[in-house]
Design a protein around this motif. Structure first.
Motif, PDB file in Angstrom:
ATOM      1  N   GLN A   1       0.826  -1.191   0.000  1.00  0.00           N
ATOM      2  CA  GLN A   1       0.000   0.000   0.000  1.00  0.00           C
ATOM      3  C   GLN A   1       0.868   1.252   0.000  1.00  0.00           C
ATOM      4  N   ALA A   2       0.237   2.390  -0.313  1.00  0.00           N
ATOM      5  CA  ALA A   2       0.930   3.676  -0.337  1.00  0.00           C
ATOM      6  C   ALA A   2       0.399   4.553   0.787  1.00  0.00           C
ATOM      7  N   GLY A   3       1.287   5.130   1.551  1.00  0.00           N
ATOM      8  CA  GLY A   3       0.889   6.076   2.590  1.00  0.00           C
ATOM      9  C   GLY A   3       0.625   7.433   1.969  1.00  0.00           C
ATOM     10  N   VAL A   4      -0.635   7.876   2.032  1.00  0.00           N
ATOM     11  CA  VAL A   4      -0.998   9.157   1.418  1.00  0.00           C
ATOM     12  C   VAL A   4      -1.748  10.030   2.417  1.00  0.00           C
ATOM     13  N   GLU A   5      -1.724  11.326   2.154  1.00  0.00           N
ATOM     14  CA  GLU A   5      -2.424  12.326   2.966  1.00  0.00           C
ATOM     15  C   GLU A   5      -3.444  13.036   2.090  1.00  0.00           C
TER      16      GLU A   5
ATOM     17  N   PRO B   1     -11.369  16.586  -1.426  1.00  0.00           N
ATOM     18  CA  PRO B   1     -11.888  15.683  -2.452  1.00  0.00           C
ATOM     19  C   PRO B   1     -13.168  14.980  -2.006  1.00  0.00           C
ATOM     20  N   LEU B   2     -13.999  14.593  -2.971  1.00  0.00           N
ATOM     21  CA  LEU B   2     -15.099  13.669  -2.707  1.00  0.00           C
ATOM     22  C   LEU B   2     -14.483  12.281  -2.579  1.00  0.00           C
ATOM     23  N   LEU B   3     -14.261  11.845  -1.356  1.00  0.00           N
ATOM     24  CA  LEU B   3     -13.471  10.637  -1.127  1.00  0.00           C
ATOM     25  C   LEU B   3     -14.043   9.421  -1.848  1.00  0.00           C
ATOM     26  N   ASN B   4     -15.377   9.265  -1.808  1.00  0.00           N
ATOM     27  CA  ASN B   4     -15.964   8.072  -2.406  1.00  0.00           C
ATOM     28  C   ASN B   4     -15.710   7.993  -3.911  1.00  0.00           C
ATOM     29  N   SER B   5     -15.498   9.139  -4.567  1.00  0.00           N
ATOM     30  CA  SER B   5     -15.292   9.137  -6.014  1.00  0.00           C
ATOM     31  C   SER B   5     -13.942   8.549  -6.403  1.00  0.00           C
ATOM     32  N   TRP B   6     -13.032   8.438  -5.461  1.00  0.00           N
ATOM     33  CA  TRP B   6     -11.708   7.898  -5.743  1.00  0.00           C
ATOM     34  C   TRP B   6     -11.660   6.377  -5.618  1.00  0.00           C
TER      35      TRP B   6
ATOM     36  N   GLN C   1      -7.888   8.149   7.248  1.00  0.00           N
ATOM     37  CA  GLN C   1      -6.628   7.445   7.426  1.00  0.00           C
ATOM     38  C   GLN C   1      -6.757   5.969   7.056  1.00  0.00           C
ATOM     39  N   ARG C   2      -7.713   5.268   7.635  1.00  0.00           N
ATOM     40  CA  ARG C   2      -7.780   3.814   7.461  1.00  0.00           C
ATOM     41  C   ARG C   2      -8.237   3.388   6.072  1.00  0.00           C
ATOM     42  N   HIS C   3      -9.102   4.181   5.430  1.00  0.00           N
ATOM     43  CA  HIS C   3      -9.759   3.713   4.221  1.00  0.00           C
ATOM     44  C   HIS C   3      -9.240   4.350   2.940  1.00  0.00           C
ATOM     45  N   THR C   4      -8.190   5.158   3.025  1.00  0.00           N
ATOM     46  CA  THR C   4      -7.720   5.872   1.831  1.00  0.00           C
ATOM     47  C   THR C   4      -6.272   5.546   1.468  1.00  0.00           C
TER      48      THR C   4
END
Length: 428
Positions: free
Chosen positions: A107-111, A116-121, A170-173
Motif C-alpha cells: 500500500q501507499a501512505g498518502v495524505e 476531495p469527494l473521497l468516495n469518487s476515488w 486514514q484507514r480507508h484511503t
C-alpha cells in the motif's frame, strides 16, 4: 443542442492537456511547452530580463506559470489583462516513508489534499505523479501511469453501505499498488523507474494521485465532457489556447497575461500560490522593463483587470433544493459570472458589466451563478488577487457537476466558449 466542430476539437485537446498534467508541476510544464512552441521565450527569475515592448515571455515557479504578451506600443503606464486560474486539484499526496501494507498487500501512505469527494476515488486506476529532487539539486518530473487503486469493500461485507458510506481518511484511503511484503518493496523505486533515475538519488519529492482514465466526450449530441482535474485545468487550458491565438498578431492596448497558480485548493498561501508574491514580482519586473517608476506602476495597476476563472456549480437535477431557486446555471448554456454578497468572489457591478461586454465581443452567451443562502460557497484566487494588488477583478468560470470528484462533468460547448471569451479579454 448543437456542439460545433470547434468545440469538439477544443475538448479533444483538453483531454490531451489533462493527460499531460497529472500534477501541478506537469501542468505548468505543459503550459510552458505549448507556449514555447508558439514563440514564447522562457525567462529565469535568477537572471536579468530583457526590456519588454513587443515580446512574448513566460516564467515557471514550481507548479505555477505566468506568461505574457507585451504590445510594441506598451509604455510605463500600460495596464495588464490577467486571466487567472490554478493548476492544483483535490486528491492525495504521498507521505514520507510511503511504502506500507499488511496481509500480503503493498500500500501507499498518502495524505488527503484539499477537499476531495473521497468516495469518487474508489475503484479507479490512479497515477502517481509530481516532481523528484535529486542529489545534485536537479528537478525531474515523474509519472507512473496506472499504478494504484482504492478498492471498495464488497457489499456482502457491509450490507448497509447503500444506506450511508463513511470513509475514514486514514484507514480507508491508503491505496494498494502491489502484492508482497512492505519491508521488501519500495514505492519510490517504481516512481524513480518511471522517471528514468536511480532511486538512491532521490532526496525529496512532491507526488500526488491522479485519475488515470482519459477525458471523454459523450451523451446525446456530444454535449458532455468528463475528465479528472477539470477544476481547474479547464480554465488553464482555455487561457493557454486563448493566449496562443492572440500572440501571433497582438496589437492590444494592454499587456495580455496568463497567470496559473498552485495551491488554490489549500488556501493559496505559498510562494507559488495566488496569495504569494509571484504575480506581484513579475508585474513589477515587466513594468521596470517598460521604464516605470513607482507612480507609473500604480497607474498601470489602476488600468488593469484580472479575470479569475474557476469552475462553479451547475444546477443538479437530483438535488435542485441545494441551489438558488431562481439563478440556476446549467451545462452547455455558457460560462458563468460568479457572484457572492460576502465577497467570496470578487465580482461587482463594474466587473459584471465588463464580463458581459467581453462575452458579447466573443459572441458567447453567459450565465450567472449565486449560491443558495443556506449553502455557503467556496472561494477563488479572485479576492486574493484583488486584495494583494488592487486590480479590478471579476470571478467567472464554467458550470460543472461532480466538483471535487476524481472525475468531473462539464458541458462540451462551455469549454470552448470560455476560451473565446478569454481571447476577447486579452485583446481588450
Amino acid at each position: 443542442m448543437t456542439v460545433t466542430a470547434d468545440a469538439l476539437a477544443h475538448a479533444d485537446d483538453l483531454a490531451a492537456f489533462v493527460a499531460a498534467s497529472p500534477s501541478s508541476f506537469h501542468a505548468a510544464a505543459e503550459v510552458a511547452r505549448r507556449l514555447r512552441a508558439s514563440g514564447f521565450t522562457e525567462l529565469d527569475e535568477a537572471e536579468a530580463w530583457p526590456d519588454q515592448p513587443g515580446g512574448r515571455f513566460l516564467v515557471v515557479r514550481d507548479g505555477a506559470v505566468l506568461a505574457w504578451v507585451v504590445p510594441a506600443t506598451a509604455s510605463a503606464t500600460t495596464g495588464v489583462h490577467v486571466f487567472g486560474a490554478h493548476s492544483d486539484s483535490p486528491g492525495f499526496v504521498l507521505k514520507p516513508q510511503p511504502t506500507t501494507g499488511s496481509r500480503g498487500w503493498l500500500q501507499a501512505g498518502v495524505e488527503v489534499y484539499g477537499g476531495p469527494l473521497l468516495n469518487s476515488w474508489l475503484d479507479r486506476e490512479l497515477r502517481l505523479a509530481g516532481r523528484l529532487v535529486l542529489d545534485d539539486g536537479t528537478v525531474v518530473l515523474a509519472d507512473t501511469g496506472p499504478l494504484l487503486r482504492l478498492p471498495q469493500l464488497a457489499i456482502h461485507l457491509d450490507r448497509a453501505v447503500n444506506d450511508g458510506l463513511t470513509l475514514d481518511k486514514q484507514r480507508h484511503t491508503q491505496p494498494v499498488w502491489g502484492l508482497g511484503r512492505a519491508d521488501a518493496a519500495d514505492l519510490l523505486a517504481e516512481v524513480a523507474g518511471a522517471a528514468g533515475v536511480a532511486v538512491t538519488r532521490i532526496r525529496g519529492y512532491d507526488l500526488v494521485t491522479a485519475d488515470a482514465a482519459p477525458g471523454a466526450v459523450f451523451g446525446k449530441d456530444d454535449v458532455f465532457f468528463a475528465s479528472g482535474r477539470l477544476d481547474d485545468l479547464a480554465s488553464v487550458h482555455a487561457g493557454t489556447m486563448a493566449l496562443q491565438r492572440v500572440a501571433g498578431g497582438f496589437d492590444g492596448e494592454r499587456v495580455a497575461m496568463l497567470a496559473v497558480f498552485d495551491h488554490e485548493e489549500v488556501g493559496s498561501n505559498t510562494r507559488s500560490g495566488a496569495a504569494g508574491p509571484f504575480l506581484a514580482d513579475v508585474l513589477e519586473r515587466i513594468q521596470l522593463g517598460l521604464g516605470a517608476d513607482r507612480a507609473d506602476r500604480l497607474r498601470a495597476l489602476s488600468a488593469s483587470w484580472c479575470v479569475s476563472s474557476d469552475v462553479g456549480h451547475s444546477v443538479h437535477p437530483n438535488y435542485p433544493e441545494r441551489h438558488d431557486p431562481v439563478v440556476q446555471p446549467v451545462l452547455g448554456s455558457g460560462p458563468i459570472l460568479k457572484i457572492n454578497a460576502n465577497q467570496r468572489y470578487a465580482s461587482d457591478a463594474v466587473g459584471g458589466a465588463m464580463w458581459r461586454t467581453w462575452c458579447g465581443a466573443a459572441g458567447v452567451t453567459g450565465q450567472e451563478f449565486v449560491s443558495n443562502n443556506a449553502v455557503p460557497c467556496g472561494s477563488t484566487i479572485g479576492p486574493i488577487t484583488a486584495t494583494r494588488l488592487g486590480i479590478r477583478t471579476v470571478d467567472v468560470g464554467i458550470p460543472i457537476l461532480s466538483m471535487h470528484s476524481a472525475r468531473e462533468l462539464a458541458g462540451t460547448a462551455d469549454l470552448h466558449a470560455l476560451s473565446r471569451v478569454a481571447e476577447a479579454f486579452f485583446t481588450g
